[in-house]
Write a protein that holds these residues in place. Structure first.
Motif, PDB file in Angstrom:
ATOM      1  N   LEU A  34       0.801  -1.222   0.000  1.00  0.00           N
ATOM      2  CA  LEU A  34       0.000   0.000   0.000  1.00  0.00           C
ATOM      3  C   LEU A  34       0.838   1.278   0.000  1.00  0.00           C
ATOM      4  O   LEU A  34       0.564   2.195  -0.777  1.00  0.00           O
ATOM      5  N   LEU A  35       1.840   1.355   0.842  1.00  0.00           N
ATOM      6  CA  LEU A  35       2.578   2.611   0.989  1.00  0.00           C
ATOM      7  C   LEU A  35       3.241   3.106  -0.297  1.00  0.00           C
ATOM      8  O   LEU A  35       3.176   4.298  -0.582  1.00  0.00           O
ATOM      9  N   PRO A  36       3.849   2.238  -1.099  1.00  0.00           N
ATOM     10  CA  PRO A  36       4.448   2.754  -2.345  1.00  0.00           C
ATOM     11  C   PRO A  36       3.426   3.433  -3.272  1.00  0.00           C
ATOM     12  O   PRO A  36       3.773   4.358  -4.004  1.00  0.00           O
ATOM     13  N   LEU A  37       2.172   3.001  -3.225  1.00  0.00           N
ATOM     14  CA  LEU A  37       1.141   3.598  -4.080  1.00  0.00           C
ATOM     15  C   LEU A  37       0.854   5.043  -3.694  1.00  0.00           C
ATOM     16  O   LEU A  37       0.403   5.831  -4.528  1.00  0.00           O
ATOM     17  N   THR A  38       1.092   5.390  -2.452  1.00  0.00           N
ATOM     18  CA  THR A  38       0.768   6.731  -1.956  1.00  0.00           C
ATOM     19  C   THR A  38       1.902   7.727  -2.189  1.00  0.00           C
ATOM     20  O   THR A  38       1.750   8.904  -1.894  1.00  0.00           O
ATOM     21  N   LYS A  39       3.010   7.259  -2.718  1.00  0.00           N
ATOM     22  CA  LYS A  39       4.198   8.108  -2.838  1.00  0.00           C
ATOM     23  C   LYS A  39       4.355   8.786  -4.194  1.00  0.00           C
ATOM     24  O   LYS A  39       5.314   9.510  -4.414  1.00  0.00           O
ATOM     25  N   THR A  40       3.395   8.581  -5.098  1.00  0.00           N
ATOM     26  CA  THR A  40       3.459   9.204  -6.413  1.00  0.00           C
ATOM     27  C   THR A  40       2.491  10.386  -6.446  1.00  0.00           C
ATOM     28  O   THR A  40       1.303  10.226  -6.173  1.00  0.00           O
ATOM     29  N   LYS A  41       3.028  11.558  -6.776  1.00  0.00           N
ATOM     30  CA  LYS A  41       2.218  12.772  -6.809  1.00  0.00           C
ATOM     31  C   LYS A  41       0.995  12.597  -7.708  1.00  0.00           C
ATOM     32  O   LYS A  41       1.103  12.125  -8.838  1.00  0.00           O
ATOM     33  N   THR A  58      -3.247  -2.579  14.524  1.00  0.00           N
ATOM     34  CA  THR A  58      -2.092  -2.627  13.636  1.00  0.00           C
ATOM     35  C   THR A  58      -2.503  -2.221  12.228  1.00  0.00           C
ATOM     36  O   THR A  58      -1.793  -1.471  11.553  1.00  0.00           O
ATOM     37  N   GLY A  59      -3.649  -2.698  11.799  1.00  0.00           N
ATOM     38  CA  GLY A  59      -4.176  -2.318  10.488  1.00  0.00           C
ATOM     39  C   GLY A  59      -4.483  -0.836  10.412  1.00  0.00           C
ATOM     40  O   GLY A  59      -4.175  -0.176   9.412  1.00  0.00           O
ATOM     41  N   LEU A  60      -5.065  -0.305  11.475  1.00  0.00           N
ATOM     42  CA  LEU A  60      -5.331   1.137  11.518  1.00  0.00           C
ATOM     43  C   LEU A  60      -4.030   1.921  11.350  1.00  0.00           C
ATOM     44  O   LEU A  60      -3.993   2.930  10.644  1.00  0.00           O
ATOM     45  N   GLY A  61      -2.993   1.454  12.000  1.00  0.00           N
ATOM     46  CA  GLY A  61      -1.694   2.119  11.897  1.00  0.00           C
ATOM     47  C   GLY A  61      -1.187   2.172  10.465  1.00  0.00           C
ATOM     48  O   GLY A  61      -0.615   3.187  10.035  1.00  0.00           O
ATOM     49  N   ILE A  62      -1.407   1.097   9.715  1.00  0.00           N
ATOM     50  CA  ILE A  62      -0.980   1.066   8.314  1.00  0.00           C
ATOM     51  C   ILE A  62      -1.759   2.100   7.506  1.00  0.00           C
ATOM     52  O   ILE A  62      -1.188   2.847   6.711  1.00  0.00           O
ATOM     53  N   PHE A  63      -3.059   2.170   7.736  1.00  0.00           N
ATOM     54  CA  PHE A  63      -3.867   3.140   6.999  1.00  0.00           C
ATOM     55  C   PHE A  63      -3.515   4.576   7.388  1.00  0.00           C
ATOM     56  O   PHE A  63      -3.500   5.465   6.536  1.00  0.00           O
ATOM     57  N   ILE A  64      -3.206   4.808   8.651  1.00  0.00           N
ATOM     58  CA  ILE A  64      -2.773   6.141   9.081  1.00  0.00           C
ATOM     59  C   ILE A  64      -1.453   6.512   8.407  1.00  0.00           C
ATOM     60  O   ILE A  64      -1.279   7.642   7.932  1.00  0.00           O
ATOM     61  N   SER A  65      -0.521   5.577   8.336  1.00  0.00           N
ATOM     62  CA  SER A  65       0.748   5.822   7.637  1.00  0.00           C
ATOM     63  C   SER A  65       0.510   6.142   6.165  1.00  0.00           C
ATOM     64  O   SER A  65       1.157   7.029   5.596  1.00  0.00           O
ATOM     65  N   ALA A  66      -0.405   5.409   5.546  1.00  0.00           N
ATOM     66  CA  ALA A  66      -0.721   5.644   4.136  1.00  0.00           C
ATOM     67  C   ALA A  66      -1.340   7.028   3.945  1.00  0.00           C
ATOM     68  O   ALA A  66      -0.992   7.746   3.002  1.00  0.00           O
ATOM     69  N   LEU A  67      -2.236   7.411   4.849  1.00  0.00           N
ATOM     70  CA  LEU A  67      -2.860   8.728   4.757  1.00  0.00           C
ATOM     71  C   LEU A  67      -1.811   9.831   4.919  1.00  0.00           C
ATOM     72  O   LEU A  67      -1.799  10.815   4.169  1.00  0.00           O
ATOM     73  N   LYS A  68      -0.924   9.660   5.875  1.00  0.00           N
ATOM     74  CA  LYS A  68       0.153  10.638   6.085  1.00  0.00           C
ATOM     75  C   LYS A  68       1.011  10.749   4.827  1.00  0.00           C
ATOM     76  O   LYS A  68       1.372  11.855   4.402  1.00  0.00           O
ATOM     77  N   SER A  69       1.305   9.635   4.207  1.00  0.00           N
ATOM     78  CA  SER A  69       2.096   9.623   2.982  1.00  0.00           C
ATOM     79  C   SER A  69       1.379  10.355   1.846  1.00  0.00           C
ATOM     80  O   SER A  69       2.006  11.071   1.065  1.00  0.00           O
ATOM     81  N   THR A  70       0.051  10.203   1.756  1.00  0.00           N
ATOM     82  CA  THR A  70      -0.693  10.908   0.699  1.00  0.00           C
ATOM     83  C   THR A  70      -0.598  12.415   0.902  1.00  0.00           C
ATOM     84  O   THR A  70      -0.495  13.161  -0.061  1.00  0.00           O
ATOM     85  N   LYS A  71      -0.644  12.854   2.153  1.00  0.00           N
ATOM     86  CA  LYS A  71      -0.539  14.294   2.444  1.00  0.00           C
ATOM     87  C   LYS A  71       0.843  14.811   2.058  1.00  0.00           C
ATOM     88  O   LYS A  71       0.976  15.901   1.512  1.00  0.00           O
ATOM     89  N   GLU A  72       1.869  14.033   2.342  1.00  0.00           N
ATOM     90  CA  GLU A  72       3.243  14.439   2.035  1.00  0.00           C
ATOM     91  C   GLU A  72       3.543  14.421   0.536  1.00  0.00           C
ATOM     92  O   GLU A  72       4.395  15.164   0.063  1.00  0.00           O
ATOM     93  N   ASN A  73       2.846  13.568  -0.210  1.00  0.00           N
ATOM     94  CA  ASN A  73       3.143  13.368  -1.627  1.00  0.00           C
ATOM     95  C   ASN A  73       2.052  13.865  -2.566  1.00  0.00           C
ATOM     96  O   ASN A  73       2.081  13.559  -3.763  1.00  0.00           O
ATOM     97  N   ASN A  74       1.085  14.607  -2.031  1.00  0.00           N
ATOM     98  CA  ASN A  74      -0.006  15.166  -2.831  1.00  0.00           C
ATOM     99  C   ASN A  74      -0.711  14.087  -3.658  1.00  0.00           C
ATOM    100  O   ASN A  74      -0.935  14.229  -4.851  1.00  0.00           O
ATOM    101  N   SER A  75      -1.007  12.971  -2.995  1.00  0.00           N
ATOM    102  CA  SER A  75      -1.776  11.893  -3.609  1.00  0.00           C
ATOM    103  C   SER A  75      -3.048  11.711  -2.765  1.00  0.00           C
ATOM    104  O   SER A  75      -3.326  12.531  -1.897  1.00  0.00           O
ATOM    105  N   SER A  76      -3.818  10.659  -3.015  1.00  0.00           N
ATOM    106  CA  SER A  76      -5.048  10.471  -2.242  1.00  0.00           C
ATOM    107  C   SER A  76      -5.306   8.994  -1.976  1.00  0.00           C
ATOM    108  O   SER A  76      -4.824   8.121  -2.695  1.00  0.00           O
TER     109      SER A  76
END
Length: 110
Positions: A34-41, A58-76
Motif C-alpha cells: 500500500l505505501l508505495p502507491l501513496t508516494k506518487t504525486k 495494527t491495520g489502523l496504523g498502516i492506513f494512518i501511515s498511508a494517509l500521512k504519505s498521501t498528504k506528504e506526496n499530494n496523492s489520495s
C-alpha cells in the motif's frame, strides 16, 4: 486467517482489493503493497475492504501511515465497502472523520 492483496494499477489510479484479516501478522504485507502507491504525486488509491471481516489497531496504523504519505506526496486514498465490524473500528477511533470512506464502489476499477 491470511490476507490476500490484489492491486489493479494504471498511471494515475490503483485499486487495492483486500480479502481476509488485517492484524499484526498480515499488516506488514499490506504496508509493503500500500505505501508505495501513496508516494506518487497525484496518484489515487482506492482500497476495497469488502472481503475484510476483521482489522485490529495494527491495520489502523498502516492506513494512518498511508494517509500521512498521501498528504506528504499530494496523492489520495479512499476506503470503500467496509464491513460493519471494520467500519466500527474507524468510527470508534474517530478516523471516519479523517479518511474518505465510501459505502459502495462504483464501477469496476474506481
Amino acid at each position: 486467517m491470511d490476507l490476500t492483496i490484489d492491486v489493479i494499477a494504471d498511471n494515475k489510479k490503483s485499486t487495492v482489493r483486500l480479502s481476509g484479516e488485517i492484524d499484526a501478522y498480515t499488516a506488514p504485507q499490506l504496508k509493503e503493497k500500500l505505501l508505495p502507491l501513496t508516494k506518487t504525486k497525484g496518484h489515487q488509491t482506492v482500497v476495497d475492504l469488502k472481503d475484510v471481516g476483521y482489522m485490529d489497531s495494527t491495520g489502523l496504523g498502516i492506513f494512518i501511515s498511508a494517509l500521512k504519505s498521501t498528504k506528504e506526496n499530494n496523492s489520495s486514498i479512499r476506503l470503500v465497502n467496509l464491513q460493519d465490524r471494520v467500519s466500527r473500528v474507524f468510527n470508534i477511533t474517530g478516523l471516519d472523520e479523517v479518511f474518505t470512506i465510501d459505502t459502495v464502489i462504483q464501477g469496476g476499477n474506481e
